[in-house]
Design a protein around this motif. Structure first.
Motif, PDB file in Angstrom:
ATOM      1  N   THR A   3      79.402  44.252 -22.017  1.00 45.73           N
ATOM      2  CA  THR A   3      80.693  44.895 -21.836  1.00 45.73           C
ATOM      3  C   THR A   3      81.020  45.661 -23.112  1.00 45.73           C
ATOM      4  O   THR A   3      80.984  45.085 -24.187  1.00 45.73           O
ATOM      5  CB  THR A   3      81.778  43.848 -21.558  1.00 45.73           C
ATOM      6  OG1 THR A   3      81.346  43.070 -20.463  1.00 45.73           O
ATOM      7  CG2 THR A   3      83.092  44.502 -21.211  1.00 45.73           C
ATOM      8  N   ARG A  81      82.057  45.787 -16.606  1.00 42.71           N
ATOM      9  CA  ARG A  81      81.629  44.546 -17.257  1.00 42.71           C
ATOM     10  C   ARG A  81      80.257  44.214 -16.694  1.00 42.71           C
ATOM     11  O   ARG A  81      79.934  44.536 -15.552  1.00 42.71           O
ATOM     12  CB  ARG A  81      82.627  43.413 -17.064  1.00 42.71           C
ATOM     13  CG  ARG A  81      82.848  43.000 -15.637  1.00 42.71           C
ATOM     14  CD  ARG A  81      83.985  41.966 -15.560  1.00 42.71           C
ATOM     15  NE  ARG A  81      84.192  41.546 -14.187  1.00 42.71           N
ATOM     16  CZ  ARG A  81      83.506  40.573 -13.614  1.00 42.71           C
ATOM     17  NH1 ARG A  81      82.589  39.919 -14.281  1.00 42.71           N
ATOM     18  NH2 ARG A  81      83.725  40.246 -12.356  1.00 42.71           N
ATOM     19  N   SER A  82      79.475  43.577 -17.506  1.00 39.31           N
ATOM     20  CA  SER A  82      78.092  43.363 -17.114  1.00 39.31           C
ATOM     21  C   SER A  82      77.973  42.170 -16.176  1.00 39.31           C
ATOM     22  O   SER A  82      78.894  41.372 -16.040  1.00 39.31           O
ATOM     23  CB  SER A  82      77.243  43.132 -18.348  1.00 39.31           C
ATOM     24  OG  SER A  82      77.717  41.980 -19.002  1.00 39.31           O
ATOM     25  N   GLY A  83      76.830  42.097 -15.553  1.00 35.78           N
ATOM     26  CA  GLY A  83      76.492  40.925 -14.753  1.00 35.78           C
ATOM     27  C   GLY A  83      77.368  40.679 -13.556  1.00 35.78           C
ATOM     28  O   GLY A  83      77.746  39.552 -13.298  1.00 35.78           O
ATOM     29  N   HIS A  84      77.733  41.721 -12.849  1.00 41.61           N
ATOM     30  CA  HIS A  84      78.359  41.420 -11.576  1.00 41.61           C
ATOM     31  C   HIS A  84      77.953  42.387 -10.485  1.00 41.61           C
ATOM     32  O   HIS A  84      77.661  43.537 -10.720  1.00 41.61           O
ATOM     33  CB  HIS A  84      79.865  41.202 -11.698  1.00 41.61           C
ATOM     34  CG  HIS A  84      80.751  42.404 -11.528  1.00 41.61           C
ATOM     35  ND1 HIS A  84      80.967  43.314 -12.513  1.00 41.61           N
ATOM     36  CD2 HIS A  84      81.492  42.803 -10.465  1.00 41.61           C
ATOM     37  CE1 HIS A  84      81.837  44.229 -12.076  1.00 41.61           C
ATOM     38  NE2 HIS A  84      82.155  43.957 -10.839  1.00 41.61           N
ATOM     39  N   HIS A  86      78.699  43.251  -6.082  1.00 41.92           N
ATOM     40  CA  HIS A  86      79.834  43.263  -5.169  1.00 41.92           C
ATOM     41  C   HIS A  86      79.457  42.770  -3.799  1.00 41.92           C
ATOM     42  O   HIS A  86      78.424  43.139  -3.257  1.00 41.92           O
ATOM     43  CB  HIS A  86      80.425  44.678  -5.085  1.00 41.92           C
ATOM     44  CG  HIS A  86      81.066  45.084  -6.362  1.00 41.92           C
ATOM     45  ND1 HIS A  86      80.414  45.822  -7.312  1.00 41.92           N
ATOM     46  CD2 HIS A  86      82.276  44.770  -6.869  1.00 41.92           C
ATOM     47  CE1 HIS A  86      81.214  45.957  -8.356  1.00 41.92           C
ATOM     48  NE2 HIS A  86      82.340  45.329  -8.120  1.00 41.92           N
ATOM     49  N   ASP A  97      84.038  40.438  -6.348  1.00 36.64           N
ATOM     50  CA  ASP A  97      83.060  40.443  -7.431  1.00 36.64           C
ATOM     51  C   ASP A  97      82.189  39.206  -7.306  1.00 36.64           C
ATOM     52  O   ASP A  97      82.686  38.122  -7.045  1.00 36.64           O
ATOM     53  CB  ASP A  97      83.764  40.412  -8.783  1.00 36.64           C
ATOM     54  CG  ASP A  97      84.274  41.785  -9.183  1.00 36.64           C
ATOM     55  OD1 ASP A  97      83.852  42.775  -8.562  1.00 36.64           O
ATOM     56  OD2 ASP A  97      85.081  41.854 -10.108  1.00 36.64           O
ATOM     57  N   ASP A  99      79.680  37.075  -9.533  1.00 39.97           N
ATOM     58  CA  ASP A  99      79.104  36.913 -10.859  1.00 39.97           C
ATOM     59  C   ASP A  99      77.647  36.570 -10.723  1.00 39.97           C
ATOM     60  O   ASP A  99      77.302  35.507 -10.229  1.00 39.97           O
ATOM     61  CB  ASP A  99      79.841  35.822 -11.631  1.00 39.97           C
ATOM     62  CG  ASP A  99      81.164  36.346 -12.145  1.00 39.97           C
ATOM     63  OD1 ASP A  99      81.171  37.458 -12.707  1.00 39.97           O
ATOM     64  OD2 ASP A  99      82.181  35.673 -11.955  1.00 39.97           O
ATOM     65  N   CYS A 100      76.814  37.469 -11.106  1.00 34.33           N
ATOM     66  CA  CYS A 100      75.394  37.160 -11.061  1.00 34.33           C
ATOM     67  C   CYS A 100      74.673  38.053 -12.044  1.00 34.33           C
ATOM     68  O   CYS A 100      75.154  39.124 -12.388  1.00 34.33           O
ATOM     69  CB  CYS A 100      74.823  37.321  -9.658  1.00 34.33           C
ATOM     70  SG  CYS A 100      74.643  39.007  -9.125  1.00 34.33           S
ATOM     71  N   ASP A 101      73.562  37.578 -12.480  1.00 27.60           N
ATOM     72  CA  ASP A 101      72.784  38.383 -13.390  1.00 27.60           C
ATOM     73  C   ASP A 101      71.884  39.301 -12.591  1.00 27.60           C
ATOM     74  O   ASP A 101      70.929  38.865 -11.974  1.00 27.60           O
ATOM     75  CB  ASP A 101      71.952  37.495 -14.312  1.00 27.60           C
ATOM     76  CG  ASP A 101      72.725  37.180 -15.581  1.00 27.60           C
ATOM     77  OD1 ASP A 101      73.433  38.097 -16.050  1.00 27.60           O
ATOM     78  OD2 ASP A 101      72.645  36.057 -16.077  1.00 27.60           O
TER      79      ASP A 101
END
Ligand SMILES: [Zn+2]
Ligand SMILES: [Zn+2]
Length: 151
Positions: A3, A81-84, A86, A97, A99-101
């Motif tokens: 981010t 922001r990183s790592g998300h 949809h 959102d 949350d996942c890598d």
């Protein structure tokens, strides 16, 4: 992918638009029209094209994420922001959102291996949300494609 930090200096109008996007509750995604309305409430002289240009610029700077989802004609915006990824409900259009890598390293090396260049990675998962599954269960034996990328 991280981010981005607050950049040193943004033109005042861009900063205002950025603040409006940042003030958005996490998990919400707003069309440009909504962002314009909120920005204009703070500064009445702001024009739509200024807001639109600011969003475009902020996206290019990696501060704001522009989302184009299949079936929606307007792009949606949120703070980058990183790592998300949809999740989009096929029935009601709800966006969440996840949350996942995202395996961006793998994707980068795959594309680089083909002499390409990655510009952005946006992962969208399609399915049906809990509310829709409860109100209209899918016929037995049929499970819609839960994960696809369409345009
Ligand atoms: Zn739904
Ligand atoms: Zn999002």
């Amino acid at each position: 992918m991280t981010t981005p930090d607050q950049p040193k200096r943004l033109p005042a109008n861009y900063q205002l638009v950025y603040d409006v996007v940042r003030a958005q509750e996490p998990g919400l995604h707003a069309p440009a029209g909504d962002i314009f309305t909120r920005a204009k409430a703070l500064k009445a002289s702001l024009g739509y094209s200024t807001v639109y240009r600011a969003l475009d610029r902020l996206c290019k700077m990696g501060l704001v994420l522009e989302l184009h989802l299949p079936g929606m004609n307007a792009a949606l915006y949120e703070q980058a922001r990183s790592g998300h990824a949809h999740f989009v409900c096929r029935s009601c259009g709800r966006i969440e959102d996840v949350d996942c890598d995202v395996p961006s390293d793998a994707i980068h090396s795959f594309v680089r291996g083909r002499d390409g260049e990655v510009e952005e990675i946006i992962l969208t998962v399609h399915g049906r949300c809990t509310a829709c599954r409860l109100t209209a269960p899918e016929p037995a034996g049929e499970r819609g494609g839960d994960r696809s990328i369409e345009s």
